[in-house]
Scaffold this active site. Structure first.
Site, PDB file in Angstrom:
ATOM      1  N   GLY A 150       0.851  -1.180   0.000  1.00 42.13           N
ATOM      2  CA  GLY A 150       0.000   0.000   0.000  1.00 42.13           C
ATOM      3  C   GLY A 150       0.892   1.236   0.000  1.00 42.13           C
ATOM      4  O   GLY A 150       1.516   1.519  -1.005  1.00 42.13           O
TER       5      GLY A 150
ATOM      6  N   SER B  14       6.644  -4.375  -2.488  1.00 39.86           N
ATOM      7  CA  SER B  14       6.095  -3.081  -2.868  1.00 39.86           C
ATOM      8  C   SER B  14       6.313  -2.085  -1.727  1.00 39.86           C
ATOM      9  O   SER B  14       7.430  -1.958  -1.240  1.00 39.86           O
ATOM     10  CB  SER B  14       4.625  -3.286  -3.213  1.00 39.86           C
ATOM     11  OG  SER B  14       4.150  -2.219  -3.945  1.00 39.86           O
TER      12      SER B  14
ATOM     13  N   ASP C  33       6.714  -5.349 -14.244  1.00 38.84           N
ATOM     14  CA  ASP C  33       6.012  -4.669 -13.150  1.00 38.84           C
ATOM     15  C   ASP C  33       5.701  -3.251 -13.601  1.00 38.84           C
ATOM     16  O   ASP C  33       6.617  -2.447 -13.797  1.00 38.84           O
ATOM     17  CB  ASP C  33       6.930  -4.678 -11.912  1.00 38.84           C
ATOM     18  CG  ASP C  33       6.268  -4.120 -10.671  1.00 38.84           C
ATOM     19  OD1 ASP C  33       5.364  -3.283 -10.810  1.00 38.84           O
ATOM     20  OD2 ASP C  33       6.665  -4.529  -9.563  1.00 38.84           O
TER      21      ASP C  33
ATOM     22  N   HIS D 182       3.494  -7.076 -11.056  1.00 41.77           N
ATOM     23  CA  HIS D 182       3.853  -6.561  -9.734  1.00 41.77           C
ATOM     24  C   HIS D 182       3.530  -7.508  -8.573  1.00 41.77           C
ATOM     25  O   HIS D 182       4.308  -7.626  -7.637  1.00 41.77           O
ATOM     26  CB  HIS D 182       3.127  -5.228  -9.526  1.00 41.77           C
ATOM     27  CG  HIS D 182       3.413  -4.567  -8.221  1.00 41.77           C
ATOM     28  ND1 HIS D 182       4.667  -4.127  -7.870  1.00 41.77           N
ATOM     29  CD2 HIS D 182       2.610  -4.260  -7.177  1.00 41.77           C
ATOM     30  CE1 HIS D 182       4.623  -3.571  -6.663  1.00 41.77           C
ATOM     31  NE2 HIS D 182       3.380  -3.642  -6.217  1.00 41.77           N
TER      32      HIS D 182
END
Ligand code: STX
Length: 317
Positions: free
Chosen positions: A45, A112, A268, A296
């Site tokens: 996030g 991420s 990605d 991703h």
């Protein structure tokens, strides 16, 4: 092609609880072997929350798996709260959780935004980290944010992009992140919600190599989307509260000797491989694995395989 490792079976937590910090209650849970090798999962996030699937990257007989929901999202409370919610608050929560669970060192696993937070945590508390497994590298730099929220991925996913910009007045489209920020900080609840869903759908539409309607539908859930969009936008507008643009690369010296694996999808479109490449150039000691036909998400087959191979490898030591 070789047989690819797939996720370990579904398991239930043997323990769960909350960490009370400032006005936040941070949810955590433990799965797997209580006497096993400790590993903490840092979700993406920011604002994505943990899930029942992420436990499955670890052999439950070998690992004591700790998953927690970062401030303001998942099962943490208050939902969507942005007060006292910064990178450095999360770094301090991770360390507090380690001490609360009486763990000496743990493996840190993050993809991420989870890779950003893993690096920030490890560089702040290097002695607490036994190994690092990082995926879909994101260093929260201006060029990465511009790629995803202004001009870059837009060219690969023009139809999803159209929905992302439709919600913003034409004369405000030269700064989409700022325009979304103004909506998220307004009193117009209905507009806020529709903007949060549009923001989240954009990411949901771009994380897989092959568009996944299920992912888009799951992430469009209003409750998930509201926390996800507000928290991401808050972190990105504030440049992650890093002191310099390249802080996480400049501080690589601090963690150079921690055994580490970087897993990166070639295609990605959320966190393009250039960032992982730059990280690995600065940090040749880390093993870099390129998934040649992946986007991703951690749930791309090749990426899942590489991540599980890494947890299996570190689990044998
Ligand atoms: N955010 C990238 C990130 O951390 C810009 C991320 N992307 N998707 C996710 O996280 C979830 C899979 C958690 C939704």
């Amino acid at each position: 092609m070789q047989n690819l490792s797939t996720l370990y079976p579904k398991i239930k937590p043997y323990d769960s609880g909350f960490l009370n910090v400032d006005e936040h209650q941070v949810y955590f849970e433990q799965c797997g072997n209580p006497n096993g090798k400790p590993a903490v999962f840092l979700h993406g996030g920011p604002g994505g929350g943990g899930s029942e699937e992420v436990r499955r990257f670890f052999n439950p007989n070998v690992y004591r798996i700790i998953v927690f929901d970062q401030r303001g999202c998942g099962r943490s409370k208050p939902h969507g709260c942005l007060e006292n919610n910064t990178t450095w608050d999360l770094v301090s929560d991770i360390e507090l959780l380690r001490k609360k669970l009486d763990i000496n060192k743990w493996l840190v696993f993050g993809g991420s935004w989870g890779s950003t937070l893993s690096l920030a945590y490890a560089q702040t508390h290097p002695d607490s980290v036994s190994e690092l497994i990082l995926r879909g590298i994101f260093l929260l730099r201006e060029e990465e944010l511009k790629w995803f929220y202004q001009d870059g991925s837009s060219r690969i996913f023009p139809e999803a992009w159209q929905e992302f910009i439709d919600i913003i007045d034409e004369d405000e489209r030269d700064d989409l992140m700022g325009a979304y920020h103004r909506i998220f900080n307004s009193d117009d609840t209905a507009k806020k919600l529709s903007a949060a869903i549009a923001w989240t759908k954009w990411e949901a539409s771009t994380i897989s190599l092959s568009y996944s309607p299920t992912t888009v539908e799951e992430m469009s859930n209003p409750e998930f989307a509201l926390a996800f969009a507000l928290i991401e936008n808050h972190y990105f507008i504030n440049k992650g509260w890093f002191k310099t643009e390249n802080q996480l690369i400049e501080n690589i010296e601090i963690i150079r000797s921690i055994p580490s694996v970087i897993v990166q999808g070639r295609y990605d479109a959320v966190c393009p491989m250039k960032t992982a490449w730059e990280l690995s150039q600065a940090w040749p000691e880390a093993e870099m694995i390129i998934a040649p036909a992946s986007g991703h998400t951690a749930f791309e087959k090749e990426i899942t395989h590489a991540l599980i191979s890494a947890t299996d490898k570190f689990g044998k030591k």
